[in-house]
Enzyme design. Structure first.
Site, PDB file in Angstrom:
ATOM      1  N   LYS A 266       0.834  -1.200   0.000  1.00 38.15           N
ATOM      2  CA  LYS A 266       0.000   0.000   0.000  1.00 38.15           C
ATOM      3  C   LYS A 266       0.871   1.252   0.000  1.00 38.15           C
ATOM      4  O   LYS A 266       2.035   1.202   0.407  1.00 38.15           O
ATOM      5  CB  LYS A 266      -0.875   0.015   1.259  1.00 38.15           C
ATOM      6  CG  LYS A 266      -1.905  -1.089   1.355  1.00 38.15           C
ATOM      7  CD  LYS A 266      -2.643  -1.012   2.678  1.00 38.15           C
ATOM      8  CE  LYS A 266      -3.676  -2.116   2.814  1.00 38.15           C
ATOM      9  NZ  LYS A 266      -4.806  -1.955   1.884  1.00 38.15           N
ATOM     10  N   ARG A 340     -10.286 -11.647   1.738  1.00 40.53           N
ATOM     11  CA  ARG A 340     -11.171 -12.662   1.153  1.00 40.53           C
ATOM     12  C   ARG A 340     -10.539 -14.041   1.198  1.00 40.53           C
ATOM     13  O   ARG A 340     -11.237 -15.061   1.257  1.00 40.53           O
ATOM     14  CB  ARG A 340     -11.544 -12.252  -0.271  1.00 40.53           C
ATOM     15  CG  ARG A 340     -10.393 -12.201  -1.252  1.00 40.53           C
ATOM     16  CD  ARG A 340     -10.683 -11.332  -2.466  1.00 40.53           C
ATOM     17  NE  ARG A 340     -10.713  -9.914  -2.104  1.00 40.53           N
ATOM     18  CZ  ARG A 340     -10.933  -8.935  -2.963  1.00 40.53           C
ATOM     19  NH1 ARG A 340     -11.166  -9.202  -4.232  1.00 40.53           N
ATOM     20  NH2 ARG A 340     -10.939  -7.678  -2.558  1.00 40.53           N
TER      21      ARG A 340
END
Length: 493
Positions: A266, A340
């Site tokens: 990030k 996920r």
């Protein structure tokens, strides 16, 4: 810490007096007696301040007489219901926090509404200050006792008891989400779950070896770049009445205690916020505490997958293929789409082991849901209309709002992989929260049939950048009250 007391109506002799007043109010009961004791100063002061009792409106009158330090009026709006009383309690709390003692003139309210006012005040009173070493006494709240008048003290206390337990669960979640990531890593978070055992929750912790044996390839792929070992925690509350044959309800939380994005790292700006990428797991833990604390008449299981997503020489790479616990294979396109992967293994495990009535997962999953819904609603994806409707109603009742988002084959095609059963992201930025939900659904709906399921993307609701009525700036514990309400209204007994 403030004590909340429910007492018979009487005029307080000192401290702060709180007046919950609806639109079109006239002073009555204790409020009227206090005004008379102050020579009409309260009525004159409210009129001078143009206080109308509107929702969110407040007015403070200093030293009005009768030995009162202040009078605080808070507006209920047009309707005096549980939501408005809760909000009024939260709005009143900062205005009386500097007083050692305060008294609420709630004698004209039903006992359940008196308890709702107290609940709002308690929820707003949360502070996370364990790392403030130089805070002075003047900077800290001083409120020791908040007394609330009720015409039926026992009924008010009975209504307060479950609300107090729910607040305990909310505070536990807020504590977990607020902790810095060097303090709260997977092993530590798992250990803190053991505190639920004193409430009657059974807690089982699975380590890396156990998950390797099970074949949790998706979850373990996320954690392999970190020096911190992963954990999965299974919490069970068995509160259903004797003889009940109903399957348990199941709640699953994403617990990435810190998310750098891994190799797909990030940007540096704002990365410190990624300490709350475990807010879904935090909500599940707090919910289990709330259900057990109020002795909910339901069998419930809470499962959290706890990992740290770090870049290193051992980290998962874009292009890797992992085999999930379900046997399905996943091509890793972006290592920052890691939540996920955690949910995939834990959801499949929950389904296979517990065969639940429904499964609801919570996750700070996508920035795309913030683009779509801002910070006002969590994104809800569901394969069952009844469960979706129940969640929407619970959200409206608690203020933890959800907005149903679509699922469909066209979105599912976007996660088709050329070399594996699926890839972990879609083909572009469009519909990112939807393709993430489609990915998760592949570990819920199987050839054996579909278990009712909802996915709550709480990326925009897990953390607040400003105060609201019952939530101070910081960790919100979004999901605890929402899901407790869902259970209480539809799945107990």
């Amino acid at each position: 810490m403030t004590d909340f007391l429910f007492v018979s109506p009487s005029l307080p002799r000192a401290g702060a007096l709180v007046l919950p007043l609806a639109e079109g109010f006239s002073l009555a009961g204790i409020a009227q007696d206090a005004d008379a004791a102050c020579g009409g100063a309260i009525a004159r002061g409210l009129a001078a301040a143009s206080f109308k009792g509107k929702k969110g409106q407040s007015c403070t009158l200093w030293s009005p007489g009768a030995h009162l330090s202040k009078v605080v009026a808070v507006g209920l709006g047009a309707t005096a219901d549980a939501r408005s009383l809760e909000a009024a309690g939260g709005n009143a709390l900062p205005l009386i926090a500097g007083e050692p003692e305060a008294f609420v003139a709630s004698d004209g309210l039903a006992p359940a509404l008196v308890a709702a006012f107290a609940s709002g005040a308690r929820l707003r009173s949360y502070r996370f200050d364990r790392y403030r070493t130089k805070e002075t006494a003047e900077d800290k709240p001083k409120l020791v006792r908040l007394s609330l008048a009720s015409s039926d003290v026992e009924a008010a206390r009975a209504a307060w008891k479950p609300l107090d337990a729910i607040a305990d669960g909310v505070f536990l979640t807020r504590d977990l989400v607020s902790e810095p990531p060097n303090v709260l890593f997977p092993e530590e978070m798992a250990e803190r779950c053991k505190g639920l055992e004193k409430l009657g929750v059974s807690v089982e912790i699975l380590g890396q070896a156990e998950m390797e044996t099970l074949g949790f390839g998706a979850l373990l792929g996320v954690s392999q770049g970190s020096a911190r070992a992963p954990r999965m925690v299974v919490m069970q509350w068995k509160g259903a009445p004797a003889g009940s044959t109903a399957a348990p309800v199941a709640f699953i939380g994403k617990g990435v205690t810190f998310d750098t994005g891994g190799i797909s790292i990030k940007p540096a700006g704002g990365m410190e916020d990624m300490k709350f990428d475990m807010a879904g797991a935090g909500a599940v833990i707090g919910l289990m505490a709330a259900l057990a604390g109020r002795k909910a008449k339901v069998d419930a299981v809470g499962l959290v997958g706890l990992v740290e997503n770090m870049p290193s020489g051992t980290a998962q790479r874009p292009g890797d293929v992992v085999k999930s616990y379900s046997g399905q294979t996943i091509e890793i396109i972006n290592t920052d789409a890691e939540g996920r992967l955690v949910l995939a293994d834990v959801l499949w495990y929950a389904r296979q082991r517990f065969k639940p009535r429904f499964m609801i997962d919570l996750a700070t999953l996508t920035g795309a849901i913030i683009v779509a819904l801002g910070h006002e609603h969590a994104g809800m994806f569901a394969n069952d209309d009844t469960l979706a409707q129940q969640l929407s109603a619970a959200g409206a009742a608690t203020g933890e709002a959800v907005w149903r988002m679509p699922l469909g084959e066209a979105y599912d095609k976007q996660i088709k992989s050329d070399i594996a059963d699926m890839k972990n992201v879609g083909g572009g930025r469009q519909g990112g929260s939807i393709t993430a939900a489609q990915f998760i659904q592949r570990f819920v709906d199987t050839s054996e049939g579909a278990v009712p399921w909802a996915h709550l993307d709480i990326a925009g609701t897990a953390w607040a950048t400003k105060d609201s009525a019952v939530t101070p700036k910081g960790a919100t514990a979004y999901g605890v009250r929402l899901l407790d309400r869902l259970v209480a209204e539809h799945y107990e007994g």
